[in-house]
Design an enzyme around this catalytic site. Structure first.
Site, PDB file in Angstrom:
ATOM      1  N   HIS A  38       0.829  -1.204   0.000  1.00  0.00           N
ATOM      2  CA  HIS A  38       0.000   0.000   0.000  1.00  0.00           C
ATOM      3  C   HIS A  38       0.860   1.250   0.000  1.00  0.00           C
ATOM      4  O   HIS A  38       2.032   1.227   0.349  1.00  0.00           O
ATOM      5  CB  HIS A  38      -0.970  -0.005   1.191  1.00  0.00           C
ATOM      6  N   ARG A  39       0.231   2.339  -0.431  1.00  0.00           N
ATOM      7  CA  ARG A  39       0.872   3.662  -0.474  1.00  0.00           C
ATOM      8  C   ARG A  39       0.158   4.554   0.528  1.00  0.00           C
ATOM      9  O   ARG A  39      -1.055   4.717   0.485  1.00  0.00           O
ATOM     10  CB  ARG A  39       0.748   4.254  -1.874  1.00  0.00           C
TER      11      ARG A  39
END
Length: 122
Positions: A43-44
């Site tokens: 994830h970012r």
């Protein structure tokens, strides 16, 4: 509730979804080493103010909500610095490992790229 952490799933390792069948998942932030990324939901981070949270906070995965029952000693800093936690869906009141967060509820059947991963606290 206040947003403590918010991110978006951008990739799913080839072996990551298998963990859902065993009632856990592993997250890692963007840039995870390839040998680790294979087992992780990547994830970012969108919002990462580095604030603390504890049992009683809430984690969301897409549309699913999970009350937090226990937080390992290094889970907060691992999430903040690396985007890395192990999330166990067993409702335990004491952390199994220092980097583990325990929640109440069944894991989602699937997690899709583009879904949000958030932590909320009072």
């Amino acid at each position: 509730m206040k947003t403590i952490y918010e991110s978006t799933f951008i990739a799913i390792g080839k072996s990551a979804a298998e963990a859902l069948d065993d009632n856990f998942l592993i997250t890692f932030g963007e840039g995870a080493p390839n040998d680790i990324a294979e087992y992780c939901f990547i994830h970012r981070s969108d919002i990462n103010p580095g604030e603390n949270f504890s049992a009683g906070a809430l984690i969301t995965l897409g549309e699913h909500q999970y009350p937090i029952t226990a937080v390992g000693d290094v889970a907060r800093e691992n999430l903040r610095d690396l985007g890395h936690i192990t999330l166990r869906f067993d409702g335990s009141s004491s952390p199994e490992f220092p980097g583990t967060i325990h929640v109440i509820g069944k894991p989602p059947a699937v997690i899709h790229v583009g879904e949000k991963f958030c932590v909320f606290s009072d």
